[in-house]
Design a protein around this motif. Structure first.
Motif, PDB file in Angstrom:
ATOM      1  N   THR A   1       7.318  -8.696  -1.287  1.00 24.65           N
ATOM      2  CA  THR A   1       7.835 -10.055  -1.413  1.00 24.65           C
ATOM      3  C   THR A   1       8.572 -10.446  -0.140  1.00 24.65           C
ATOM      4  O   THR A   1       8.876  -9.598   0.717  1.00 24.65           O
ATOM      5  CB  THR A   1       8.776 -10.154  -2.619  1.00 24.65           C
ATOM      6  OG1 THR A   1       9.917  -9.301  -2.394  1.00 24.65           O
ATOM      7  CG2 THR A   1       8.064  -9.710  -3.899  1.00 24.65           C
TER       8      THR A   1
ATOM      9  N   LYS B   1       1.553  -1.114  -4.905  1.00 22.85           N
ATOM     10  CA  LYS B   1       1.778  -2.025  -3.786  1.00 22.85           C
ATOM     11  C   LYS B   1       2.793  -1.438  -2.814  1.00 22.85           C
ATOM     12  O   LYS B   1       2.637  -1.537  -1.592  1.00 22.85           O
ATOM     13  CB  LYS B   1       2.239  -3.382  -4.299  1.00 22.85           C
ATOM     14  CG  LYS B   1       1.123  -4.241  -4.880  1.00 22.85           C
ATOM     15  CD  LYS B   1       1.614  -5.634  -5.243  1.00 22.85           C
ATOM     16  CE  LYS B   1       0.463  -6.505  -5.730  1.00 22.85           C
ATOM     17  NZ  LYS B   1       0.910  -7.890  -6.024  1.00 22.85           N
ATOM     18  N   TYR B   2       3.826  -0.810  -3.351  1.00 17.11           N
ATOM     19  CA  TYR B   2       4.812  -0.175  -2.481  1.00 17.11           C
ATOM     20  C   TYR B   2       4.182   0.987  -1.703  1.00 17.11           C
ATOM     21  O   TYR B   2       4.474   1.187  -0.508  1.00 17.11           O
ATOM     22  CB  TYR B   2       5.992   0.330  -3.304  1.00 17.11           C
ATOM     23  CG  TYR B   2       6.924  -0.748  -3.788  1.00 17.11           C
ATOM     24  CD1 TYR B   2       7.140  -1.901  -3.038  1.00 17.11           C
ATOM     25  CD2 TYR B   2       7.608  -0.620  -4.998  1.00 17.11           C
ATOM     26  CE1 TYR B   2       8.001  -2.892  -3.475  1.00 17.11           C
ATOM     27  CE2 TYR B   2       8.481  -1.607  -5.441  1.00 17.11           C
ATOM     28  CZ  TYR B   2       8.670  -2.752  -4.676  1.00 17.11           C
ATOM     29  OH  TYR B   2       9.525  -3.732  -5.108  1.00 17.11           O
TER      30      TYR B   2
ATOM     31  N   ALA C   1       1.971  -3.843 -15.182  1.00 20.38           N
ATOM     32  CA  ALA C   1       2.862  -4.396 -14.156  1.00 20.38           C
ATOM     33  C   ALA C   1       3.542  -3.308 -13.329  1.00 20.38           C
ATOM     34  O   ALA C   1       3.545  -3.380 -12.085  1.00 20.38           O
ATOM     35  CB  ALA C   1       3.890  -5.320 -14.804  1.00 20.38           C
ATOM     36  N   PRO C   2       4.166  -2.280 -13.940  1.00 24.12           N
ATOM     37  CA  PRO C   2       4.778  -1.224 -13.108  1.00 24.12           C
ATOM     38  C   PRO C   2       3.759  -0.473 -12.262  1.00 24.12           C
ATOM     39  O   PRO C   2       4.070  -0.068 -11.130  1.00 24.12           O
ATOM     40  CB  PRO C   2       5.432  -0.305 -14.143  1.00 24.12           C
ATOM     41  CG  PRO C   2       5.597  -1.134 -15.360  1.00 24.12           C
ATOM     42  CD  PRO C   2       4.440  -2.076 -15.370  1.00 24.12           C
TER      43      PRO C   2
ATOM     44  N   CYS D   1      10.305   2.652  -9.276  1.00 23.27           N
ATOM     45  CA  CYS D   1       9.595   1.848 -10.285  1.00 23.27           C
ATOM     46  C   CYS D   1       8.992   2.745 -11.365  1.00 23.27           C
ATOM     47  O   CYS D   1       9.073   2.435 -12.565  1.00 23.27           O
ATOM     48  CB  CYS D   1       8.493   1.021  -9.623  1.00 23.27           C
ATOM     49  SG  CYS D   1       9.080  -0.318  -8.574  1.00 23.27           S
TER      50      CYS D   1
ATOM     51  N   GLU E   1      11.808  -8.566   0.141  1.00 24.33           N
ATOM     52  CA  GLU E   1      11.620  -7.164   0.531  1.00 24.33           C
ATOM     53  C   GLU E   1      11.244  -7.063   2.003  1.00 24.33           C
ATOM     54  O   GLU E   1      11.691  -6.137   2.706  1.00 24.33           O
ATOM     55  CB  GLU E   1      10.534  -6.540  -0.344  1.00 24.33           C
ATOM     56  CG  GLU E   1      10.955  -6.382  -1.799  1.00 24.33           C
ATOM     57  CD  GLU E   1       9.793  -6.061  -2.710  1.00 24.33           C
ATOM     58  OE1 GLU E   1      10.043  -5.608  -3.842  1.00 24.33           O
ATOM     59  OE2 GLU E   1       8.625  -6.286  -2.298  1.00 24.33           O
TER      60      GLU E   1
ATOM     61  N   ARG F   1       0.990  -1.681 -10.927  1.00 22.26           N
ATOM     62  CA  ARG F   1       0.644  -2.527  -9.777  1.00 22.26           C
ATOM     63  C   ARG F   1       1.763  -2.542  -8.748  1.00 22.26           C
ATOM     64  O   ARG F   1       1.524  -2.440  -7.541  1.00 22.26           O
ATOM     65  CB  ARG F   1       0.348  -3.940 -10.266  1.00 22.26           C
ATOM     66  CG  ARG F   1      -0.883  -4.056 -11.145  1.00 22.26           C
ATOM     67  CD  ARG F   1      -0.937  -5.379 -11.849  1.00 22.26           C
ATOM     68  NE  ARG F   1      -2.095  -5.509 -12.737  1.00 22.26           N
ATOM     69  CZ  ARG F   1      -2.218  -6.431 -13.663  1.00 22.26           C
ATOM     70  NH1 ARG F   1      -1.243  -7.329 -13.841  1.00 22.26           N
ATOM     71  NH2 ARG F   1      -3.296  -6.474 -14.435  1.00 22.26           N
ATOM     72  N   ARG F   2       2.984  -2.683  -9.217  1.00 25.29           N
ATOM     73  CA  ARG F   2       4.106  -2.760  -8.283  1.00 25.29           C
ATOM     74  C   ARG F   2       4.285  -1.453  -7.525  1.00 25.29           C
ATOM     75  O   ARG F   2       4.506  -1.461  -6.305  1.00 25.29           O
ATOM     76  CB  ARG F   2       5.386  -3.093  -9.050  1.00 25.29           C
ATOM     77  CG  ARG F   2       6.568  -3.380  -8.144  1.00 25.29           C
ATOM     78  CD  ARG F   2       7.780  -3.793  -8.956  1.00 25.29           C
ATOM     79  NE  ARG F   2       8.911  -4.137  -8.092  1.00 25.29           N
ATOM     80  CZ  ARG F   2      10.121  -4.441  -8.538  1.00 25.29           C
ATOM     81  NH1 ARG F   2      10.359  -4.458  -9.854  1.00 25.29           N
ATOM     82  NH2 ARG F   2      11.090  -4.736  -7.693  1.00 25.29           N
TER      83      ARG F   2
END
Length: 360
Positions: free
Chosen positions: A160, A123-124, A116-117, A185, A163, A119-120
């Motif tokens: 999101t 994405k950023y 999860a971290p 993150c 964001e 991917r996040r």
């Protein structure tokens, strides 16, 4: 998107192309047809004796024109070389930015075990680069985000809604701010015990920022307008004098030669213009969307489809030379192993069995 071509293609076959060439770009320019019609008009007046044939005052001094022609050739070649060097430098910087994303993805696979971290954070990173690329396509840079850009970020699920609302109203550097979120993150996922591993990530993100800054600086420093002005002044004067001089010649080849000369010089000027700003929709502009999607898909494969081998079946095989002395220096890569002799006692070829169909 730059057009891919075959350098070994036949000469006249390449020269006869029209679409996606500078010839096509010149043919839609009114100034090109104005100069051609001017030359034809002078040739018609010369043929009808409207222009005195025996008056030296009405003749173009071609010996003196050599000076102006030489200056024009130097100026336009120098300008074209400058634009191409700028084009090449921008290409290297853009590719370096996208390459750094793959480096970050590989580092995340090594340092951050949780998916999860990872991917996040990525994405950023991708969202920050996308915002930067969108800014290059507009004169105001990142000062205003268009509705289309916001829709693309939302549809790609890079940010999101909350964001996106924040970054749209944000008045600072949007792209780097979003990429800084990725570092936050990663720091949170590493924790205090492994915070020392944050430096490799920050170095790569800062490299992306430096590349972006260099791109902006190059785009903000084109060739000085004074140089561009005198280039256009010399080009217009020379083309008009050539048009008149070649129109006053008793040969049908003169209008054809002027047509080609005008096409070449105006074509070089047009090519230099599109090379100076490769962020748009011209034929030679960078395919940013294609590059972005390719790198994005590569990162997805790395993060979501990584293969972990349980046992290395070749771990006990010693490393060996490939080919040996009998391999020719220009032999293709797929011929290296085939040139290994089975009778050579020093080099033992590895014979691989085919992979079974039920291999997983």
């Amino acid at each position: 998107m730059p057009l891919h071509y075959d350098p070994s293609e036949a000469l006249f076959l390449v020269a006869s192309r029209f679409t996606s060439t500078i010839v096509e770009a010149c043919f839609i320019k009114a100034e090109f047809w104005f100069l051609v019609l001017f030359n034809w008009g002078v040739a018609f007046c010369w043929y009808k004796n409207y222009i005195p044939r025996d008056e030296p005052l009405f003749e173009v001094p071609w010996d003196l024109m050599k000076i102006a022609t030489g200056l024009l050739t130097f100026f336009i070649v120098f300008y074209t070389n400058h634009c191409f060097a700028r084009y090449s430098e921008l290409y290297e910087l853009v590719r370096a930015m996208l390459g750094s994303v793959q480096d970050i993805a590989s580092e995340l696979m090594l340092r951050c075990p949780d998916a999860a971290p990872r991917r996040r954070a990525l994405k950023y990173i991708f969202a920050g680069i996308a915002i930067f690329f969108h800014g290059l396509a507009h004169d105001d840079g990142e000062a205003a985000m268009q509705r289309r850009e916001v829709a693309q970020l939302r549809s790609a699920q890079l940010l999101t809604d909350k964001e996106i609302d924040y970054i749209v109203e944000f008045e600072g550097p949007r792209s780097f701010t979003v990429m800084h979120w990725a570092l936050e993150c990663i720091r949170t996922d590493l924790g205090t015990e492994r915070e020392r591993y944050l430096k490799p990530f920050s170095d790569k993100v800062f490299k992306i920022r430096r590349n972006a800054d260099e791109i902006v600086q190059i785009m903000e420093l084109p060739m000085p307008f004074q140089y561009f002005h005198i280039l256009n002044l010399m080009l217009s004067i020379n083309l008009m004098l050539w048009g008149y001089g070649m129109g006053c010649m008793d040969t049908f080849f003169a209008p054809a030669i002027y047509f080609v000369t005008t096409l070449i010089f105006l074509g070089m000027r047009e090519l230099s213009g599109v090379l100076s700003n490769p962020f748009g929709d011209d034929e030679v502009d960078f395919p940013l969307v294609v590059w972005f999607v390719d790198v994005y898909n590569d990162v997805v494969y790395l993060l979501e489809h990584s293969f972990v081998c349980d046992e290395d079946v070749f771990a006990h095989f010693p490393l060996q030379l490939i080919g040996g002395e009998d391999v020719e220096s220009d032999a293709p890569v797929d011929k290296w192993l085939t040139n290994v002799s089975d009778d050579d006692p020093e080099i033992v070829p590895i014979h691989y069995d085919p992979v079974p169909d039920d291999f997983t």
